[in-house]
Design an enzyme around this catalytic site. Structure first.
Site, PDB file in Angstrom:
ATOM      1  N   ASP A  16      -5.415  11.848  -2.327  1.00  0.00           N
ATOM      2  CA  ASP A  16      -4.829  12.221  -1.038  1.00  0.00           C
ATOM      3  C   ASP A  16      -3.328  12.406  -1.255  1.00  0.00           C
ATOM      4  O   ASP A  16      -2.634  11.466  -1.645  1.00  0.00           O
ATOM      5  CB  ASP A  16      -5.083  11.117   0.000  1.00  0.00           C
ATOM      6  CG  ASP A  16      -4.672  11.537   1.401  1.00  0.00           C
ATOM      7  OD1 ASP A  16      -4.096  12.640   1.558  1.00  0.00           O
ATOM      8  OD2 ASP A  16      -4.924  10.761   2.350  1.00  0.00           O
ATOM      9  N   HIS A  67       0.875  -1.174   0.000  1.00  0.00           N
ATOM     10  CA  HIS A  67       0.000   0.000   0.000  1.00  0.00           C
ATOM     11  C   HIS A  67       0.908   1.219   0.000  1.00  0.00           C
ATOM     12  O   HIS A  67       1.588   1.503   0.986  1.00  0.00           O
ATOM     13  CB  HIS A  67      -0.883  -0.047   1.256  1.00  0.00           C
ATOM     14  CG  HIS A  67      -2.082   0.848   1.181  1.00  0.00           C
ATOM     15  ND1 HIS A  67      -3.072   0.692   0.242  1.00  0.00           N
ATOM     16  CD2 HIS A  67      -2.461   1.913   1.951  1.00  0.00           C
ATOM     17  CE1 HIS A  67      -4.013   1.621   0.437  1.00  0.00           C
ATOM     18  NE2 HIS A  67      -3.654   2.378   1.451  1.00  0.00           N
ATOM     19  N   GLU A 107      -7.271  15.894  -0.936  1.00  0.00           N
ATOM     20  CA  GLU A 107      -7.031  15.751   0.501  1.00  0.00           C
ATOM     21  C   GLU A 107      -5.606  16.141   0.856  1.00  0.00           C
ATOM     22  O   GLU A 107      -4.655  15.673   0.229  1.00  0.00           O
ATOM     23  CB  GLU A 107      -7.305  14.287   0.897  1.00  0.00           C
ATOM     24  CG  GLU A 107      -7.105  13.993   2.373  1.00  0.00           C
ATOM     25  CD  GLU A 107      -7.566  12.589   2.758  1.00  0.00           C
ATOM     26  OE1 GLU A 107      -8.360  11.975   2.003  1.00  0.00           O
ATOM     27  OE2 GLU A 107      -7.124  12.093   3.811  1.00  0.00           O
ATOM     28  N   LYS A 167      -3.739   7.580  -3.821  1.00  0.00           N
ATOM     29  CA  LYS A 167      -2.643   8.112  -3.020  1.00  0.00           C
ATOM     30  C   LYS A 167      -1.576   8.644  -3.962  1.00  0.00           C
ATOM     31  O   LYS A 167      -0.999   7.867  -4.744  1.00  0.00           O
ATOM     32  CB  LYS A 167      -2.065   6.996  -2.149  1.00  0.00           C
ATOM     33  CG  LYS A 167      -3.008   6.601  -1.024  1.00  0.00           C
ATOM     34  CD  LYS A 167      -3.084   7.726  -0.038  1.00  0.00           C
ATOM     35  CE  LYS A 167      -3.683   7.276   1.275  1.00  0.00           C
ATOM     36  NZ  LYS A 167      -3.689   8.381   2.237  1.00  0.00           N
ATOM     37  N   ASP A 175      -6.814  16.792   6.428  1.00  0.00           N
ATOM     38  CA  ASP A 175      -6.705  15.534   7.196  1.00  0.00           C
ATOM     39  C   ASP A 175      -5.656  15.743   8.289  1.00  0.00           C
ATOM     40  O   ASP A 175      -5.998  16.033   9.435  1.00  0.00           O
ATOM     41  CB  ASP A 175      -6.361  14.366   6.265  1.00  0.00           C
ATOM     42  CG  ASP A 175      -6.233  13.048   7.026  1.00  0.00           C
ATOM     43  OD1 ASP A 175      -6.623  13.008   8.213  1.00  0.00           O
ATOM     44  OD2 ASP A 175      -5.742  12.048   6.454  1.00  0.00           O
ATOM     45  N   LYS A 199     -11.141  11.388  12.261  1.00  0.00           N
ATOM     46  CA  LYS A 199     -10.532  10.104  12.633  1.00  0.00           C
ATOM     47  C   LYS A 199     -10.476  10.060  14.155  1.00  0.00           C
ATOM     48  O   LYS A 199      -9.927  10.985  14.772  1.00  0.00           O
ATOM     49  CB  LYS A 199      -9.120   9.966  12.063  1.00  0.00           C
ATOM     50  CG  LYS A 199      -9.081   9.916  10.546  1.00  0.00           C
ATOM     51  CD  LYS A 199      -7.671   9.776   9.995  1.00  0.00           C
ATOM     52  CE  LYS A 199      -7.702   9.764   8.476  1.00  0.00           C
ATOM     53  NZ  LYS A 199      -6.346   9.752   7.869  1.00  0.00           N
ATOM     54  N   GLU A 204     -14.223   6.045   4.503  1.00  0.00           N
ATOM     55  CA  GLU A 204     -13.207   5.182   3.883  1.00  0.00           C
ATOM     56  C   GLU A 204     -12.889   4.050   4.867  1.00  0.00           C
ATOM     57  O   GLU A 204     -11.733   3.689   5.041  1.00  0.00           O
ATOM     58  CB  GLU A 204     -11.948   5.997   3.534  1.00  0.00           C
ATOM     59  CG  GLU A 204     -11.369   6.732   4.725  1.00  0.00           C
ATOM     60  CD  GLU A 204     -10.124   7.554   4.420  1.00  0.00           C
ATOM     61  OE1 GLU A 204      -9.814   7.794   3.249  1.00  0.00           O
ATOM     62  OE2 GLU A 204      -9.459   7.957   5.394  1.00  0.00           O
ATOM     63  N   LYS A 261     -10.130   6.634  -3.690  1.00  0.00           N
ATOM     64  CA  LYS A 261      -9.155   7.643  -3.275  1.00  0.00           C
ATOM     65  C   LYS A 261      -7.808   7.166  -3.785  1.00  0.00           C
ATOM     66  O   LYS A 261      -7.423   6.018  -3.555  1.00  0.00           O
ATOM     67  CB  LYS A 261      -9.196   7.733  -1.745  1.00  0.00           C
ATOM     68  CG  LYS A 261      -8.036   8.414  -1.080  1.00  0.00           C
ATOM     69  CD  LYS A 261      -8.465   8.891   0.299  1.00  0.00           C
ATOM     70  CE  LYS A 261      -7.383   8.706   1.344  1.00  0.00           C
ATOM     71  NZ  LYS A 261      -7.777   9.294   2.638  1.00  0.00           N
TER      72      LYS A 261
HETATM   73  C1  MUC Z   1      -4.876   8.994   5.138  1.00  0.00           C
HETATM   74  O1  MUC Z   1      -3.978   9.802   5.092  1.00  0.00           O
HETATM   75  O2  MUC Z   1      -5.999   9.393   4.905  1.00  0.00           O
HETATM   76  C2  MUC Z   1      -6.648   6.501   4.606  1.00  0.00           C
HETATM   77  C3  MUC Z   1      -6.817   5.665   3.560  1.00  0.00           C
HETATM   78  C4  MUC Z   1      -5.558   5.187   3.181  1.00  0.00           C
HETATM   79  O3  MUC Z   1      -5.286   4.429   2.275  1.00  0.00           O
HETATM   80  O4  MUC Z   1      -4.622   5.744   3.963  1.00  0.00           O
HETATM   81  C5  MUC Z   1      -5.276   6.488   4.938  1.00  0.00           C
HETATM   82  C6  MUC Z   1      -4.573   7.599   5.546  1.00  0.00           C
HETATM   83 MG    MG Z   2      -5.376  11.405   4.449  1.00  0.00          MG
END
Ligand code: MUC
Ligand code: MG
Length: 374
Positions: free
Chosen positions: A199, A23, A225, A170, A250, A274, A328, A168
């Site tokens: 994000d 991941h 994000e 990354k 976040d 969170k 999520e 989402k």
């Molecule tokens: C984050 O920064 O949001 C949430 C989903 C994911 O894959 O990582 C997180 C952390």
């Molecule tokens: Mg995040």
């Protein structure tokens, strides 16, 4: 007068579980996830469970799994043992007055208290928090394999199986132009069948963010994000004002005080809630109240927790009237194995809020014994 029930013992356990695939985030690539599981036993024989899980050791936040365990074992447990269990607010005040920061550790303990109290009274945790407004919540999936074609195939499978239609992505570990190409290709392949969000996990400078957001907005991305460093509130405000696409805080927003500051500065359109960031379920609801008062959208975020932490988030988020951006809460699905006897009810692009007493989840002792760190 009846003797008050007291806390008898608290244990914090590190559990290392492999992920289904690497991941990849802007700050680290995860191959295992370390859960910090809390067991809080009371003198009436009731046990509550909590979880304080972070991402990639020290790469997301200032509390590592090992430090969370130490904060609980060495500082918070001695404070709470023999404390009466009648008031979660008393327990919370005790922790906040004696321990600075360490919100992840405090969150797990508050959750375990609520789980125990729910089991004792035969009520779901959401009921203890005033009652659920939603029985099911939508769940986004994170595409983060690091490979565009693999991400598209993963998204197609999610759509076909009715698992997720919010994705989402990354980004932030490559050049802005490469990230834009990656996201645009995925959005183009999925079209109107899916919503695509990104994000950046703080990776961009403000100038990079201007360049990146402009292109991503044009590509049809709906949510950006944490584009810049958590402390750059003014930059976040300028980006939110400059673009139509929604900008979400976040890492910049943990608790109600952060939320108040961001709201006053018009710095974000959406807050990612969170539980561990806020320092517990009650503090999360306080932050949500600030957002609601300020007209800021809400999103149910995750620290990629296992089932225990995910169930806690589900209970808390189910009590919010507005959760415009969904959740999520897919953490358990990123893990190959689980340490609970019965998993959450994922179906039809969402997940059910557990209905049993407390968190509504039970530990599987065999799995726990197998995966706990020695
Ligand atoms: C984050 O920064 O949001 C949430 C989903 C994911 O894959 O990582 C997180 C952390
Ligand atoms: Mg995040």
């Amino acid at each position: 007068m009846a003797m008050p029930i007291r806390i008898e013992a608290i244990e914090a356990i590190l559990v290392d579980l492999p992920t289904i695939r690497p991941h990849r985030l802007s700050m680290t690539t995860m191959r295992i996830q370390t859960l910090v599981i809390v067991r809080l036993r009371c003198l009436d024989g009731v046990e509550g469970l909590g979880e304080a899980t972070t991402i990639g050791g020290l790469s997301y936040g200032a509390e590592s799994p090992e430090a969370i365990k130490s904060a609980i074992d060495d500082y918070l447990a001695p404070l709470l043992i023999e404390h009466p269990v009648d008031s979660v607010r008393a327990l919370r005040a005790l922790m906040r007055n004696a321990v600075r920061g360490n919100g992840f550790a405090r969150s797990a303990l508050e959750t375990a208290w609520l789980d125990a109290q729910g089991k004792r009274l035969g009520l779901p945790l959401s009921t203890l928090l005033g009652g659920a407004l939603h029985q099911r919540l939508p769940v986004a999936w994170t595409l983060a394999s690091g490979d565009t074609e693999r991400d598209i195939a993963e998204a197609e499978q999610c759509l076909e199986q009715h698992r997720h239609r919010l994705f989402k992505l990354k980004i932030g570990s490559h050049d802005v132009a490469d990230d834009v190409r990656h996201v645009s290709a995925i959005k183009q392949a999925l079209g109107e069948r899916a919503e695509v969000r990104v994000d950046v996990n703080q990776a961009w400078s403000e100038a990079q963010a201007v360049q990146g957001i402009r292109a991503l907005e044009a590509a049809g991305v709906t949510l950006i994000e944490q584009p810049v460093d958590a402390r750059l509130r003014d930059a976040l405000a300028r980006l939110s004002a400059r673009f139509d696409v929604a900008v979400m805080a976040d890492e910049s927003v943990c608790d109600a005080r952060d939320g108040f500051g961001l709201a006053a500065a018009h710095a974000a359109d959406v807050f990612a809630l969170k539980l561990p960031k806020a320092g517990g379920p009650l503090a999360t609801l306080e932050l949500a109240a600030i957002a609601e008062a300020a007209g800021i959208g809400l999103y149910g975020g995750t620290m990629l927790e296992g089932t225990i932490g995910t169930a806690a988030s589900l209970h808390v988020f189910s009590t919010l009237e507005r959760l415009e951006w969904g959740t999520e809460l897919f953490g358990p699905r990123l893990l190959v194995e689980d340490i609970v006897s019965c998993g959450l009810d994922y179906a039809e692009f969402g997940v059910g809020v557990p209905t049993g007493p407390g968190l509504g989840v039970e530990l599987d002792e065999t799995q726990l014994a197998r995966y706990r760190r020695r």
